[in-house]
Design a protein around this motif. Structure first.
Motif, PDB file in Angstrom:
ATOM      1  N   ALA A 130       0.827  -1.206   0.000  1.00 25.85           N
ATOM      2  CA  ALA A 130       0.000   0.000   0.000  1.00 25.85           C
ATOM      3  C   ALA A 130       0.860   1.254   0.000  1.00 25.85           C
ATOM      4  CB  ALA A 130      -0.919  -0.004   1.219  1.00 25.85           C
ATOM      5  N   SER A 131       1.959   1.195   0.760  1.00 27.29           N
ATOM      6  CA  SER A 131       2.873   2.341   0.813  1.00 27.29           C
ATOM      7  C   SER A 131       3.508   2.587  -0.544  1.00 27.29           C
ATOM      8  CB  SER A 131       3.963   2.076   1.859  1.00 27.29           C
ATOM      9  OG  SER A 131       4.918   3.116   1.861  1.00 27.29           O
ATOM     10  N   ALA A 132       3.920   1.520  -1.225  1.00 24.76           N
ATOM     11  CA  ALA A 132       4.527   1.650  -2.555  1.00 24.76           C
ATOM     12  C   ALA A 132       3.529   2.218  -3.552  1.00 24.76           C
ATOM     13  CB  ALA A 132       5.039   0.294  -3.023  1.00 24.76           C
ATOM     14  N   ALA A 133       2.292   1.728  -3.473  1.00 27.65           N
ATOM     15  CA  ALA A 133       1.258   2.213  -4.388  1.00 27.65           C
ATOM     16  C   ALA A 133       0.979   3.690  -4.154  1.00 27.65           C
ATOM     17  CB  ALA A 133      -0.017   1.388  -4.200  1.00 27.65           C
ATOM     18  N   TYR A 134       0.965   4.080  -2.865  1.00 26.10           N
ATOM     19  CA  TYR A 134       0.729   5.486  -2.540  1.00 26.10           C
ATOM     20  C   TYR A 134       1.863   6.353  -3.083  1.00 26.10           C
ATOM     21  CZ  TYR A 134       0.079   9.729   0.222  1.00 26.10           C
ATOM     22  OH  TYR A 134      -0.077  11.035   0.608  1.00 26.10           O
ATOM     23  N   GLY A 135       3.089   5.827  -2.948  1.00 22.63           N
ATOM     24  CA  GLY A 135       4.241   6.570  -3.471  1.00 22.63           C
ATOM     25  C   GLY A 135       4.144   6.763  -4.970  1.00 22.63           C
ATOM     26  N   GLN A 136       3.707   5.713  -5.689  1.00 22.64           N
ATOM     27  CA  GLN A 136       3.570   5.812  -7.132  1.00 22.64           C
ATOM     28  C   GLN A 136       2.500   6.831  -7.518  1.00 22.64           C
ATOM     29  OE1 GLN A 136       5.498   4.519  -9.460  1.00 22.64           O
ATOM     30  NE2 GLN A 136       6.765   3.569  -7.899  1.00 22.64           N
ATOM     31  N   GLU A 137       1.455   6.909  -6.722  1.00 27.29           N
ATOM     32  CA  GLU A 137       0.394   7.890  -6.995  1.00 27.29           C
ATOM     33  C   GLU A 137       0.891   9.314  -6.787  1.00 27.29           C
ATOM     34  OE1 GLU A 137      -2.924   6.905  -4.551  1.00 27.29           O
ATOM     35  OE2 GLU A 137      -3.357   5.023  -5.600  1.00 27.29           O
ATOM     36  N   LYS A 138       1.784   9.489  -5.803  1.00 28.11           N
ATOM     37  CA  LYS A 138       2.313  10.815  -5.494  1.00 28.11           C
ATOM     38  C   LYS A 138       3.323  11.309  -6.520  1.00 28.11           C
ATOM     39  CE  LYS A 138       3.773  11.886  -1.451  1.00 28.11           C
ATOM     40  NZ  LYS A 138       4.575  11.755  -0.204  1.00 28.11           N
ATOM     41  N   ALA A 139       4.020  10.375  -7.159  1.00 28.81           N
ATOM     42  CA  ALA A 139       5.148  10.736  -8.018  1.00 28.81           C
ATOM     43  C   ALA A 139       4.813  11.766  -9.096  1.00 28.81           C
ATOM     44  CB  ALA A 139       5.759   9.487  -8.645  1.00 28.81           C
ATOM     45  N   PRO A 140       3.716  11.606  -9.859  1.00 29.46           N
ATOM     46  CA  PRO A 140       3.422  12.622 -10.882  1.00 29.46           C
ATOM     47  C   PRO A 140       3.206  14.010 -10.294  1.00 29.46           C
ATOM     48  CG  PRO A 140       2.173  10.617 -11.287  1.00 29.46           C
ATOM     49  CD  PRO A 140       2.771  10.476  -9.920  1.00 29.46           C
ATOM     50  N   GLY A 141       2.612  14.071  -9.113  1.00 31.93           N
ATOM     51  CA  GLY A 141       2.396  15.357  -8.467  1.00 31.93           C
ATOM     52  C   GLY A 141       3.695  16.001  -8.041  1.00 31.93           C
ATOM     53  N   ILE A 142       4.583  15.207  -7.450  1.00 30.91           N
ATOM     54  CA  ILE A 142       5.893  15.732  -7.053  1.00 30.91           C
ATOM     55  C   ILE A 142       6.669  16.183  -8.288  1.00 30.91           C
ATOM     56  CG2 ILE A 142       8.111  15.169  -5.983  1.00 30.91           C
ATOM     57  CD1 ILE A 142       6.623  13.128  -4.240  1.00 30.91           C
ATOM     58  N   ALA A 143       6.591  15.371  -9.343  1.00 29.52           N
ATOM     59  CA  ALA A 143       7.281  15.713 -10.589  1.00 29.52           C
ATOM     60  C   ALA A 143       6.796  17.056 -11.120  1.00 29.52           C
ATOM     61  CB  ALA A 143       7.062  14.617 -11.630  1.00 29.52           C
ATOM     62  N   ALA A 144       5.487  17.272 -11.096  1.00 31.83           N
ATOM     63  CA  ALA A 144       4.909  18.509 -11.623  1.00 31.83           C
ATOM     64  C   ALA A 144       5.259  19.709 -10.750  1.00 31.83           C
ATOM     65  CB  ALA A 144       3.394  18.364 -11.739  1.00 31.83           C
ATOM     66  N   GLN A 145       5.274  19.511  -9.439  1.00 28.60           N
ATOM     67  CA  GLN A 145       5.488  20.627  -8.518  1.00 28.60           C
ATOM     68  C   GLN A 145       6.958  20.934  -8.249  1.00 28.60           C
ATOM     69  OE1 GLN A 145       3.250  19.743  -4.953  1.00 28.60           O
ATOM     70  NE2 GLN A 145       1.370  19.331  -6.095  1.00 28.60           N
ATOM     71  N   VAL A 146       7.786  19.893  -8.250  1.00 27.00           N
ATOM     72  CA  VAL A 146       9.184  20.066  -7.842  1.00 27.00           C
ATOM     73  C   VAL A 146      10.172  19.983  -9.007  1.00 27.00           C
ATOM     74  CG1 VAL A 146      11.021  19.187  -6.337  1.00 27.00           C
ATOM     75  CG2 VAL A 146       8.631  19.111  -5.566  1.00 27.00           C
ATOM     76  N   LEU A 161       9.726   8.546  -7.555  1.00 28.72           N
ATOM     77  CA  LEU A 161      10.122   9.468  -8.631  1.00 28.72           C
ATOM     78  C   LEU A 161      11.041   8.786  -9.634  1.00 28.72           C
ATOM     79  CD1 LEU A 161      10.826  12.888  -6.877  1.00 28.72           C
ATOM     80  CD2 LEU A 161       9.190  12.469  -8.717  1.00 28.72           C
ATOM     81  N   ALA A 162      11.979   8.000  -9.126  1.00 29.68           N
ATOM     82  CA  ALA A 162      12.906   7.286 -10.007  1.00 29.68           C
ATOM     83  C   ALA A 162      12.139   6.354 -10.933  1.00 29.68           C
ATOM     84  CB  ALA A 162      13.928   6.513  -9.190  1.00 29.68           C
ATOM     85  N   ALA A 163      11.179   5.630 -10.372  1.00 29.26           N
ATOM     86  CA  ALA A 163      10.381   4.707 -11.176  1.00 29.26           C
ATOM     87  C   ALA A 163       9.509   5.464 -12.172  1.00 29.26           C
ATOM     88  CB  ALA A 163       9.505   3.847 -10.270  1.00 29.26           C
ATOM     89  N   TYR A 164       8.962   6.595 -11.737  1.00 30.76           N
ATOM     90  CA  TYR A 164       8.095   7.399 -12.612  1.00 30.76           C
ATOM     91  C   TYR A 164       8.867   7.904 -13.832  1.00 30.76           C
ATOM     92  CZ  TYR A 164       5.551  11.465 -14.339  1.00 30.76           C
ATOM     93  OH  TYR A 164       4.926  12.384 -15.150  1.00 30.76           O
ATOM     94  N   TYR A 165      10.006   8.513 -13.606  1.00 31.87           N
ATOM     95  CA  TYR A 165      10.767   9.066 -14.732  1.00 31.87           C
ATOM     96  C   TYR A 165      11.379   7.970 -15.607  1.00 31.87           C
ATOM     97  CZ  TYR A 165      10.288  13.930 -13.416  1.00 31.87           C
ATOM     98  OH  TYR A 165       9.778  15.176 -13.167  1.00 31.87           O
ATOM     99  N   ALA A 166      11.741   6.846 -15.000  1.00 27.01           N
ATOM    100  CA  ALA A 166      12.266   5.732 -15.789  1.00 27.01           C
ATOM    101  C   ALA A 166      11.221   5.215 -16.764  1.00 27.01           C
ATOM    102  CB  ALA A 166      12.718   4.602 -14.871  1.00 27.01           C
ATOM    103  N   GLY A 167       9.953   5.369 -16.406  1.00 26.52           N
ATOM    104  CA  GLY A 167       8.874   4.890 -17.259  1.00 26.52           C
ATOM    105  C   GLY A 167       8.437   5.850 -18.335  1.00 26.52           C
ATOM    106  N   GLN A 168       9.028   7.045 -18.371  1.00 21.23           N
ATOM    107  CA  GLN A 168       8.685   8.018 -19.400  1.00 21.23           C
ATOM    108  C   GLN A 168       9.545   7.798 -20.653  1.00 21.23           C
ATOM    109  OE1 GLN A 168       6.032  10.168 -18.621  1.00 21.23           O
ATOM    110  NE2 GLN A 168       6.082   8.779 -16.868  1.00 21.23           N
ATOM    111  N   ALA A 169       9.031   8.177 -21.795  1.00 19.52           N
ATOM    112  CA  ALA A 169       9.774   8.017 -23.054  1.00 19.52           C
ATOM    113  C   ALA A 169      10.670   9.223 -23.305  1.00 19.52           C
ATOM    114  CB  ALA A 169       8.792   7.844 -24.212  1.00 19.52           C
ATOM    115  N   GLN A 170      11.933   8.951 -23.539  1.00 22.12           N
ATOM    116  CA  GLN A 170      12.861  10.046 -23.829  1.00 22.12           C
ATOM    117  C   GLN A 170      12.682  10.544 -25.255  1.00 22.12           C
ATOM    118  OE1 GLN A 170      16.988   9.778 -25.217  1.00 22.12           O
ATOM    119  NE2 GLN A 170      17.613  10.296 -23.134  1.00 22.12           N
TER     120      GLN A 170
END
Length: 203
Positions: free
Chosen positions: A14-30, A94-103
């Motif tokens: 559950a903690s990992a899933a919550y972190g994954q949900e937060k990642a796009p928001g952190i990416a956008a804000q930070v 965040l690392a997982a989120y950006y790794a999953g984006q297409a360069q």
């Protein structure tokens, strides 16, 4: 006992899933102001992090963070502040989120310089004790999972700046000093050539 272990596993998931949900928001804000919301920076001074190896991204983020009262392993007037309030779970997400984006692919601007860079990348320079870059980063610059970062498509300016920083000892967070050892034997022309070639590589 099985119930306790099951509950612990469920909480971790559950903690990992919550972190994954937060990642796009952190990416956008930070992160987005410098790296783009999808990790494709438009400024050559800021690296593209889309599609980067997640373990590498995680290590860099943690290296930028001051821990246990010690200075960050990797110092940056901007990045040290940006990661200060990120939890370890945030960093991993965040690392997982950006790794999953297409360069978005890059391109070499100077073909002649890229040709010289190709020779160094593939075969190194034994006369000056420069190993082939492909040995660690792969023939197409895709990197090696959990060990060496992807370099293909990266901004030439950024790659050159990092190689220079390794050579001058201003960046010291390379594992076992590998990059400092390599860059120490490279002159400015060789650094620019390799950086130019990298920009046009496709994984």
């Amino acid at each position: 006992m099985n119930c306790v272990l099951g509950l612990a596993a469920a909480l971790l998931a559950a903690s990992a899933a919550y972190g994954q949900e937060k990642a796009p928001g952190i990416a956008a804000q930070v992160c987005a102001a410098c790296h783009g919301a999808d990790g494709n920076s438009v400024a050559p001074a800021n690296p593209k992090i889309a599609g980067q190896i997640p373990e590498y991204l995680q290590k860099q983020l943690l290296d930028f963070k001051a821990q246990d009262g010690k200075k960050p392993v990797r110092e940056s007037a901007i990045m040290n502040g940006m990661v200060a309030n990120l939890s370890d779970a945030d960093v991993k997400a965040l690392a997982a989120y950006y790794a999953g984006q297409a360069q978005k692919p890059g391109a070499a601007a100077d073909k002649d310089l890229a040709t010289l860079g190709q020779k160094l990348w593939r075969g190194g320079d034994s006369l000056h004790s420069i190993p082939a870059c492909a040995g660690c980063h792969g023939p197409a610059g895709a990197g090696i999972q959990a060990q060496f970062p992807r370099l293909s498509g990266q901004f030439a300016e950024y790659v050159a700046a990092q190689l220079t920083a390794f050579r001058e000892g201003k960046r010291t967070n390379d594992r076992n000093g590998v990059m400092r050892g390599v860059a120490a034997h490279m002159n400015d022309g060789q650094i620019r050539a390799v950086a130019e070639y990298v920009a046009g590589l496709r994984p």
